[in-house]
Design an enzyme around this catalytic site. Structure first.
Site, PDB file in Angstrom:
ATOM      1  N   HIS A 219       0.892  -1.210   0.103  1.00 13.27           N
ATOM      2  CA  HIS A 219       0.025  -0.080  -0.121  1.00 13.27           C
ATOM      3  C   HIS A 219       0.922   1.244   0.135  1.00 13.27           C
ATOM      4  CE1 HIS A 219      -3.360   2.718   1.839  1.00 13.27           C
ATOM      5  NE2 HIS A 219      -3.806   2.133   0.924  1.00 13.27           N
ATOM      6  N   LYS A 221       3.166   4.352  -0.941  1.00 11.19           N
ATOM      7  CA  LYS A 221       3.280   5.469  -2.152  1.00 11.19           C
ATOM      8  C   LYS A 221       4.570   6.290  -2.176  1.00 11.19           C
ATOM      9  CE  LYS A 221      -1.303   4.909  -1.653  1.00 11.19           C
ATOM     10  NZ  LYS A 221      -2.031   4.183  -0.355  1.00 11.19           N
ATOM     11  N   ASP A 226      16.741  10.099  -8.864  1.00  8.81           N
ATOM     12  CA  ASP A 226      18.362  10.311  -8.596  1.00  8.81           C
ATOM     13  C   ASP A 226      18.641  10.294  -7.273  1.00  8.81           C
ATOM     14  OD1 ASP A 226      18.383  10.649 -11.324  1.00  8.81           O
ATOM     15  OD2 ASP A 226      18.367  12.901 -11.401  1.00  8.81           O
ATOM     16  N   HIS A 393      -8.765  11.341   1.779  1.00  9.08           N
ATOM     17  CA  HIS A 393      -7.945  10.251   1.786  1.00  9.08           C
ATOM     18  C   HIS A 393      -6.467  10.515   2.650  1.00  9.08           C
ATOM     19  CE1 HIS A 393      -5.594   7.035  -0.877  1.00  9.08           C
ATOM     20  NE2 HIS A 393      -6.572   6.666  -0.245  1.00  9.08           N
ATOM     21  N   LYS A 395      -3.701  10.679   5.130  1.00  7.26           N
ATOM     22  CA  LYS A 395      -3.520  10.100   6.266  1.00  7.26           C
ATOM     23  C   LYS A 395      -2.307  11.015   7.132  1.00  7.26           C
ATOM     24  CE  LYS A 395      -3.802   6.857   2.816  1.00  7.26           C
ATOM     25  NZ  LYS A 395      -5.172   6.168   2.751  1.00  7.26           N
ATOM     26  N   ASP A 400       0.572  18.096  19.377  1.00 11.23           N
ATOM     27  CA  ASP A 400       1.088  19.250  19.951  1.00 11.23           C
ATOM     28  C   ASP A 400       1.865  20.163  18.923  1.00 11.23           C
ATOM     29  OD1 ASP A 400       0.327  18.074  22.319  1.00 11.23           O
ATOM     30  OD2 ASP A 400       2.146  17.333  22.894  1.00 11.23           O
TER      31      ASP A 400
END
Length: 475
Positions: A219, A221, A226, A393, A395, A400
């Protein structure tokens, strides 16, 4: 003695129940075991079939061995890190020392200073920057995605990769075999013909020689260019209207530069090695780390190759460390008991806790299971916000004025216990302020849910949500 078919079926079903009981109880949490036993005792044949398909989060020994072998290949990174102590041990608030040590022990990657980042929340802006960075690449482009779709966005990125490959830049795409399945029909062939290496991650095998559980997914991403420019967060390579047009996805991505790029490269290298057995250990893939800013960042990869649920441990520990305010955004909030207790303790310590979730989920069971916890969360004193525009979507988690967490992991059982995820922990008041500003933008477009309003729901909806909650340890 003659046995009727009905008698034989009853004996067979009881045989399944008795045989599966010790199997299910072995090395599972009580909640997971109870959920599986509920299914198996209620419908043994269906339960057995489901368990054979998705009943364990173990990976085959070959893949675990590859994980260890790939880790040894990455010793070079640690040597580079040790040679630059000012990067390895950046100055941070001493109060964060415990969380930093925990994150390092959970993910085997140290905190690194000297980084810079750009926070982006517009899909088109992210793709514009990515295509421009690919066009400027000189040596390699590495893409690791859960969803790489054959649509306007996917073909634009594919065209940039093909152009880069044709001018001599080595391009590799590692995409989840299930999440990116449509891409492998045609678009992958176009890239492959141009020389781009395209590889499915965790291919589904019905005879399960390579994968012990069919729904264990990569899952993550991640994009590395380089060995110096990285993209990480929640956004896939897909149009924001993916799935359902009335639920356009709202994502958050980081464009990161600095020494932490070496750690992110190591994540791609390990996943690539696990799927292809190809070692990417040349110096070109791990250039001398360049200081680009003053931000301290830790990388936390998680998944079944780690001995503990490290992402879940980090979230719980951060809640216990909070002193004033925590904000969480996630499309799927299906907590385990440890997370619920940490939230409750935080509120009892007078920490303000805001959780922002979409008003409407795109996955029926996960959405229903999450809703089943809303009443308990509000009873604790958690402020629950329903985002009104599309599918939130992103996450994220801010703690603080000190910590910002951004990545691919949802706040649910699947991300905690099953999927391969990638999350970043950024330290410092400036970083936390940037994330909190964006989280407050989400709150401004949300509705604050009340206990009275939630209690007025129709009885059939409450029943459906409560039934889905019984399956939450398996979602």
């Amino acid at each position: 003695m003659t046995w009727s078919w009905s008698t034989l079926l009853i004996l067979f079903e009881w045989g399944i129940r008795l045989v599966m009981m010790p199997v299910v109880l072995r090395r599972r949490t009580t909640a997971q075991a109870m959920a599986w036993l509920l299914i198996i005792f209620f419908e043994p044949l269906l339960g057995l079939g489901l368990f054979l398909l998705v009943g364990t989060n173990r990976l085959p020994r070959r893949r675990i061995a590859q994980h260890a072998q790939a880790t040894r290949v990455l010793d070079m990174i640690h040597r580079l890190q040790r040679s630059k102590p000012h990067v390895m041990r950046p100055k941070v608030d001493p109060e964060q020392a415990g969380l930093i040590a925990l994150t390092e022990n959970l993910g085997d990657l140290a905190i690194l200073g000297g980084n810079d980042f750009e926070m982006m929340t517009d899909t088109d802006v992210v793709i514009d920057r990515l295509v421009a960075d690919i066009a400027s690449a000189k040596q390699h482009v590495h893409i690791l995605m859960y969803i790489f779709h054959d649509d306007r966005v996917g073909r634009r990125v594919a065209a940039a990769l093909i152009a880069a490959q044709q001018r001599g830049v080595a391009c590799r795409v590692l995409a989840d075999a299930v999440g990116a399945k449509p891409m492998f029909v045609e678009l992958a062939a176009l890239m492959s013909e141009a020389g781009v290496r395209v590889q499915p991650a965790l291919p589904v095998s019905y005879i399960r020689r390579r994968l012990a559980r069919m729904d264990l997914r990569n899952h993550r991403k991640l994009i590395v260019i380089d060995g110096a420019i990285c993209y990480v967060g929640s956004q896939n390579i897909v149009e924001p209207e993916y799935g359902r047009g009335n639920l356009a996805w709202h994502d958050l991505m980081l464009r990161v530069t600095g020494p932490v790029s070496l750690q992110l490269q190591s994540v791609f290298v390990e996943d690539w090695f696990s799927e292809t057995s190809e070692r990417l250990d040349a110096d070109a893939y791990f250039p001398e780390p360049r200081v680009t800013g003053k931000v301290a960042i830790q990388t936390l990869p998680s998944g079944p190759t780690y001995p503990t649920q490290n992402y879940q441990r980090l979230i719980v520990a951060a809640l216990y460390a909070a002193k004033r305010h925590v904000i969480i955004t996630t499309p799927y909030f299906v907590p385990d008991e440890a997370l619920l207790q940490a939230l409750e303790v935080a509120v009892l310590r007078e920490v303000v806790v805001d959780i922002i979730v979409p008003r409407q989920a795109d996955q029926v069971l996960a959405g229903a299971a999450g809703r089943a916890y809303y009443a308990r969360l509000m009873e604790m004193g958690v402020r629950l916000h329903l985002h009104q525009e599309g599918l939130l979507h992103a996450k994220t988690m801010s703690v603080d004025d000190a910590i910002a967490l951004v990545g691919s992991g949802n706040f649910d059982m699947r991300s905690f216990y099953l999927n391969f995820e990638l999350n970043m922990v950024l330290y410092g008041p400036e970083v936390a302020a940037q994330l909190r500003y964006q989280q407050n933008q989400y709150i401004a477009k949300s509705h604050l849910l009340t206990q009275r309003e939630w209690g007025d729901r129709p009885a059939y909806r409450r029943l459906f949500d409560d039934c889905a909650r019984l399956l939450s340890p398996l979602l």
